[in-house]
Design a protein around this motif. Structure first.
Motif, short mmCIF file in Angstrom:
data_model
loop_
_atom_site.label_atom_id
_atom_site.label_comp_id
_atom_site.label_asym_id
_atom_site.label_seq_id
_atom_site.Cartn_x
_atom_site.Cartn_y
_atom_site.Cartn_z
N ARG A 78 -1.97 9.97 9.59
CA ARG A 78 -2.35 9.02 8.55
C ARG A 78 -2.03 7.59 8.98
O ARG A 78 -2.78 6.66 8.67
N VAL A 79 -0.92 7.43 9.70
CA VAL A 79 -0.56 6.09 10.17
C VAL A 79 -1.58 5.59 11.19
O VAL A 79 -1.99 4.44 11.16
N ASP A 129 4.87 0.48 14.76
CA ASP A 129 6.31 0.76 14.81
C ASP A 129 6.66 1.99 13.96
O ASP A 129 7.50 2.81 14.34
N MET A 130 6.01 2.11 12.79
CA MET A 130 6.20 3.31 11.97
C MET A 130 5.81 4.56 12.75
O MET A 130 6.51 5.59 12.71
N ALA A 181 0.83 -1.20 0.00
CA ALA A 181 0.00 0.00 0.00
C ALA A 181 0.87 1.25 0.00
O ALA A 181 0.58 2.23 -0.71
N LEU A 182 1.92 1.24 0.78
CA LEU A 182 2.84 2.38 0.83
C LEU A 182 3.48 2.65 -0.53
O LEU A 182 3.67 3.80 -0.94
N ALA A 228 8.70 8.04 4.46
CA ALA A 228 7.82 8.32 3.33
C ALA A 228 6.56 9.06 3.76
O ALA A 228 5.87 9.66 2.93
N GLN A 229 6.25 9.02 5.07
CA GLN A 229 5.06 9.72 5.58
C GLN A 229 5.37 11.15 6.02
O GLN A 229 4.47 11.87 6.48
N ASN A 230 6.63 11.54 5.92
CA ASN A 230 7.05 12.90 6.28
C ASN A 230 6.62 13.29 7.70
O ASN A 230 6.18 14.42 7.96
N GLY A 231 6.70 12.30 8.59
CA GLY A 231 6.37 12.57 9.98
C GLY A 231 4.89 12.71 10.27
O GLY A 231 4.50 13.14 11.35
#
Length: 380
Positions: free
Chosen positions: A342-343, A308-309, A228-229, A335-338
């Protein structure tokens, strides 16, 4: 062999020191001075020592007043004491009425053979169906004075309320991850620590994750998120999960089929047809349960990958469970820019899917929908 005396009551229950609540409840009930309850519910994660301590507690109860306490403990350890009954589910991961009717309900009305007590240990009471539970209720509510019931469960939340409310709870705490890691036969210390941490206190699960099958299941759960990422869910990563779940279910069914065939050979011919029909239905139920449990575990591992992310996004990398995958986690979190929001939302999507699986939804459609929702949310 430890001899129970007033000076060393704790020594009669090896391993109880790791479980303060269980120690407080059980040591006070040890003979000769204690007053044991007639029904206990031992609950806590698998692998925490519930079975071993239940056997030791049963030995202490049956040895009370015996001329040869050490001999009693030996026979209890071998499972050959006439006043100890140990019950496990005969159905495919399900406790049936037949498991309870004669071995417990009827037997509890009969006086002990040689001890002053009779002890019944019943494993996996969370799998007890409603009919079996109803048969147990009278024995739990009005047991003969000489009867003691030790009920065991890895999943306290799944024990029927009618059963749990009639037992004294005995909590077994999760083992520390470091202790579980030491018990795994792995040459890679980081992998051992990861398996222990991801098991969330369940020693049996830690051992399963350390196997080839467990590592493959873990990888499949992580691939669902990582696809998905990367925006590559058109590769249908959920099909691998479904295949593993089906394989696990088939293996469980074959084991039960083999066991049932052995039982059929010992039954009179007039009883075989009914026993086989009931057995096949139990096997089908068991296969469905194993399949869904496998899918649930894979999704739980996917959820832990996101967790964990999130730890990395929030600046707490020391809390990561999958320490053997740290570099991949850092890449995915980057990749999520912090953006931890969203996580978190992705974790909720997985949690919702896990809740839906027991509701007879199409497993393939549920996983496919989850994969595309995760991609829409997380893909860069």
């Amino acid at each position: 062999m430890v001899t129970l005396t007033p000076e060393n009551p704790i020594a009669a229950l090896p391993g109880i020191e790791a479980h303060p609540h269980a120690r407080a409840v059980l040591v006070g009930g040890l003979p000769p001075d204690g007053e044991p309850s007639h029904a206990y519910l031992f609950h806590g994660p698998a692998g925490t020592g519930k079975r071993a301590i239940a056997r030791a507690f049963a030995a202490a109860l049956l040895a009370d007043g015996a001329q040869d306490p050490a001999g009693v403990a030996e026979r209890v350890a071998r499972g050959s004491h006439p006043d100890l009954t140990w019950v496990t589910p005969s159905g495919a991961a399900e406790m049936l009425v037949a498991d309870i009717e004669e071995p417990v309900v009827a037997a509890a009305a009969r006086t002990p053979f040689e001890s002053s007590r009779r002890v019944f240990v019943i494993e996996s009471v969370d799998t007890m169906n409603e009919q079996a539970a109803n048969r147990m209720l009278k024995t739990l509510e009005e047991p003969p004075a000489f009867v003691h019931l030790l009920l065991l469960s890895d999943r306290r939340e799944d024990v029927l309320a009618t059963i749990a409310s009639r037992c004294q709870p005995v909590r077994f705490d999760p083992l520390p991850p470091a202790r579980m890691a030491e018990g795994l036969a792995l040459s890679d210390p980081e992998l051992a620590r990861a398996c222990a941490a991801l098991a969330l206190g369940d020693a049996r699960l830690a051992a399963r994750l350390s196997t080839e099958e467990g590592r493959a299941l873990r990888g499949a759960g992580e691939d669902l998120v990582r696809s998905a990422l990367a925006g590559t869910t058109d590769g249908r990563p959920w099909m691998g999960l479904l295949g593993m779940a089906k394989s696990a279910a088939t293996g469980a069914g074959e084991q039960e089929q083999e066991r049932m065939q052995g039982e059929l050979e010992l039954l009179p011919s007039k009883e075989r047809k009914r026993h086989e029909r009931e057995g096949l239905e139990a096997i089908r139920r068991g296969e469905r349960r194993v399949r869904r449990q496998t899918l649930d575990l894979a999704l739980r591992l996917a959820e832990l990958w996101l967790r964990d992310m999130l730890c990395i996004c929030e600046g707490a990398p020391e809390l990561v469970h999958a320490v053997d995958r740290r570099s991949l986690l850092e890449h995915d979190a980057g990749a999520q820019n912090g953006d931890g929001a969203r996580v978190r939302e992705a974790m909720e999507l997985i949690a919702d899917t896990r809740l839906s699986l027991p509701l007879n939804v199409s497993e393939e459609l549920a996983l496919e929908a989850l994969a595309y929702r995760l991609e829409a949310l997380l893909a860069a």
